[in-house]
Design an enzyme around this catalytic site. Structure first.
Site, mmCIF file in Angstrom:
data_model
loop_
_atom_site.group_PDB
_atom_site.id
_atom_site.type_symbol
_atom_site.label_atom_id
_atom_site.label_comp_id
_atom_site.label_asym_id
_atom_site.label_seq_id
_atom_site.Cartn_x
_atom_site.Cartn_y
_atom_site.Cartn_z
ATOM 1 N N TYR A 141 49.670 32.196 -0.494
ATOM 2 C CA TYR A 141 49.484 32.582 -1.901
ATOM 3 C C TYR A 141 49.011 34.020 -1.926
ATOM 4 O O TYR A 141 48.079 34.379 -1.204
ATOM 5 C CB TYR A 141 48.445 31.666 -2.558
ATOM 6 C CG TYR A 141 48.142 32.004 -3.999
ATOM 7 C CD1 TYR A 141 49.075 31.761 -5.011
ATOM 8 C CD2 TYR A 141 46.912 32.562 -4.364
ATOM 9 C CE1 TYR A 141 48.792 32.063 -6.331
ATOM 10 C CE2 TYR A 141 46.623 32.856 -5.688
ATOM 11 C CZ TYR A 141 47.571 32.607 -6.674
ATOM 12 O OH TYR A 141 47.289 32.913 -7.988
ATOM 13 N N ASP A 236 47.585 40.196 4.046
ATOM 14 C CA ASP A 236 46.829 39.876 2.843
ATOM 15 C C ASP A 236 45.484 39.308 3.294
ATOM 16 O O ASP A 236 45.384 38.141 3.685
ATOM 17 C CB ASP A 236 47.606 38.874 1.984
ATOM 18 C CG ASP A 236 46.852 38.542 0.694
ATOM 19 O OD1 ASP A 236 45.702 38.999 0.548
ATOM 20 O OD2 ASP A 236 47.418 37.820 -0.149
ATOM 21 N N LYS A 264 37.887 39.768 -3.488
ATOM 22 C CA LYS A 264 36.801 38.809 -3.274
ATOM 23 C C LYS A 264 35.515 39.478 -2.749
ATOM 24 O O LYS A 264 34.808 40.102 -3.525
ATOM 25 C CB LYS A 264 37.280 37.663 -2.379
ATOM 26 C CG LYS A 264 38.474 36.901 -3.031
ATOM 27 C CD LYS A 264 38.712 35.545 -2.446
ATOM 28 C CE LYS A 264 40.022 34.941 -2.920
ATOM 29 N NZ LYS A 264 39.928 33.900 -3.889
HETATM 30 C C1 LIG Z 1 45.181 35.457 0.086
HETATM 31 C C2 LIG Z 1 45.098 35.702 -1.397
HETATM 32 N N1 LIG Z 1 45.784 36.721 -1.928
HETATM 33 C C3 LIG Z 1 45.725 36.999 -3.237
HETATM 34 C C4 LIG Z 1 44.964 36.236 -4.095
HETATM 35 C C5 LIG Z 1 44.892 36.559 -5.543
HETATM 36 O O1 LIG Z 1 43.634 37.062 -5.856
HETATM 37 P P1 LIG Z 1 43.073 37.034 -7.353
HETATM 38 O O2 LIG Z 1 42.830 35.604 -7.689
HETATM 39 O O3 LIG Z 1 41.835 37.869 -7.281
HETATM 40 O O4 LIG Z 1 44.127 37.645 -8.208
HETATM 41 C C6 LIG Z 1 44.234 35.163 -3.580
HETATM 42 C C7 LIG Z 1 43.403 34.325 -4.450
HETATM 43 O O5 LIG Z 1 42.802 33.366 -4.074
HETATM 44 C C8 LIG Z 1 44.297 34.894 -2.193
HETATM 45 O O6 LIG Z 1 43.620 33.884 -1.643
#
Ligand SMILES: Cc1ncc(COP(=O)(O)O)c(C=O)c1O
Length: 424
Positions: A141, A236, A264
């Site tokens: 994700y 990511d 985060k």
């Molecule tokens: C690996 C990863 N990338 C991107 C995101 C998206 O982040 P946000 O919820 O701050 O938009 C998340 C969200 O949990 C994530 O776990």
């Protein structure tokens, strides 16, 4: 007002009563507690119930709730600087801090969420390479940007849907999906589309189909294929950054991504994000280069202050990571022992301060299709059991369980006691 009253009234004004779907507890068929306050490893709801928090705001709260240094940074900054939409010195400090800490980030751009970070990193990769296609992995994700909503993990997986309505076919025609931890699935895509692939984006430690650490050979294989084909490798690290290790997953695997996305923890619990990497790529961003990306709130002073306070504290207390590792191992060992004793079909995956408990007859969970076979019915019962005993975990088997530096041996013991009384 009490939990249920607030949640029920919220449904009148916010779809499903929430601002992010998984908070609605739809898949465990119960109302969520409405959280009022938090302190350290504990949170409290509007009915006065206390929970040990193993969600940690889905990752950011590695210092626990309302850490005094983070609170002080927010308070003192807000007395003099809330938002200017202009350059500030603390922005420089945070950028310098991250660039000198995360090995493969020479330059970065701050944004306001993980979604913005990944979406912008992909645009930059496309602008840099002059290509359109990207490879992502089933079950990973990267936020809710159109191009990523194909076989996505997290809430998309929890809801059992392939993607999202409202995403035009045109937006996903350039998204090619490979299998996590299966380098041959990536090789086949490169064989067919090699010269059109702008980037491979991957969670080096996947945290959105439960937790599944990437195999070292798989991640190294991605680096090799990107090099051979002139594509960029994007790690990511929105979830894994400053969590699985201070310098992120890339420091564990010793692999150099071209771009890294973060969010985060780097915002200390406030809305944040950043993407960064090789200078020659980052310099393609506007105003230096032709790739446009902007944000009124990007690099907001209060967010930057909270982020800096968090990162500095993590830096100043390296024993935090040792402590988390020890508690994480105690928890995983304890769960395995209880599961064995009670004959529960459990697989545990852990990487540092994030782990997952899968209910499955299989001996391992290495990818999306393994994760999808896990028993949702057992998970729903387990979830209800744990939350009724004050153990606050994510209402989905496809989300990670998080530890903070404020979790104690007693917190872990309480988790294990609750698990010990669970019957299928
Ligand atoms: C690996 C990863 N990338 C991107 C995101 C998206 O982040 P946000 O919820 O701050 O938009 C998340 C969200 O949990 C994530 O776990």
């Amino acid at each position: 007002m009490r939990n249920d009253d607030i949640f029920n009234e919220s449904k009148l004004y916010m779809p499903g009563g929430v601002n992010s779907p998984v908070r609605a507890f739809k898949d465990v068929a119960m109302n969520p507690p409405v959280i009022k306050k938090g302190s350290g490893s504990h949170i409290y709801d509007e009915d006065g119930n206390e929970y040990i928090d193993f969600v940690c705001s889905w990752g950011p709260m590695i210092l626990g709730h309302c850490d005094p240094d983070v609170v002080e940074a927010i308070k003192s900054t807000s007395e003099k600087a809330i938002s200017f939409g202009a350059t500030t010195e603390p922005e420089l400090e945070l950028a310098k801090y991250i660039c000198s800490t995360v090995d493969n980030v020479e330059m970065l751009r701050m944004v306001n969420s993980g979604t913005e970070a990944t979406m912008s990193a992909v645009r930059l990769a496309r602008g840099y390479t002059g290509r359109n296609k990207i490879i992502k992995f089933a079950g990973c994700y990267h936020g809710h940007f159109d191009d990523f909503l194909v076989e996505a993990g997290s809430g998309v997986m929890t809801e059992g849907i392939p993607g999202s309505a409202g995403v035009p076919d045109d937006s996903i025609k350039n998204t090619l999906v490979a299998q996590y931890n299966d380098i041959s699935s990536v090789e086949s895509i490169f064989e067919k589309h090699g010269s059109d692939i702008a980037a491979v984006i991957v969670e080096p430690v996947a945290g959105n189909m439960g937790v599944i650490p990437g195999d070292e050979d798989f991640l190294k294989g991605l680096r090799r294929l990107c090099d051979e084909n002139g594509s960029l490798l994007i790690f990511d690290e929105v979830m894994s950054g400053f969590r699985v290790a201070y310098k992120g997953a890339q420091s564990i695997y010793k692999i150099k991504p071209d771009l890294t996305t973060m969010a985060k923890i780097i915002g200390g619990g406030l809305p944040c994000g950043a993407y960064g990497g090789r200078k020659d790529i980052m310099e393609k961003l506007s105003p230096l280069g032709p790739v446009y990306q902007a944000g009124t709130m990007s690099g907001n002073p209060i967010v930057v202050a909270a982020g800096l306070a968090t990162l500095k504290k993590l830096h100043d207390y390296p024993q935090y990571y040792v402590q988390i590792e020890k508690l994480g191992q105690k928890l995983v060992d304890g769960i395995r022992k209880i599961a064995q004793k009670k004959n529960l079909p459990v697989v545990m995956n852990r990487c540092g301060a994030m782990f997952a408990l899968f209910f499955t007859e299989a001996s391992e969970v290495k990818n999306y299709s393994d994760a999808k076979k896990c028993r949702q019915d057992i998970f729903a019962k387990y979830f209800e059991h744990m939350i009724s005993r004050g153990i606050y975990i994510a209402p989905s088997q496809f989300e990670a369980v998080f530890l903070s530096v404020k979790h104690t041996e007693q917190d872990i013991d309480r988790f294990l006691e609750a698990f010990d009384s669970f019957e299928i």
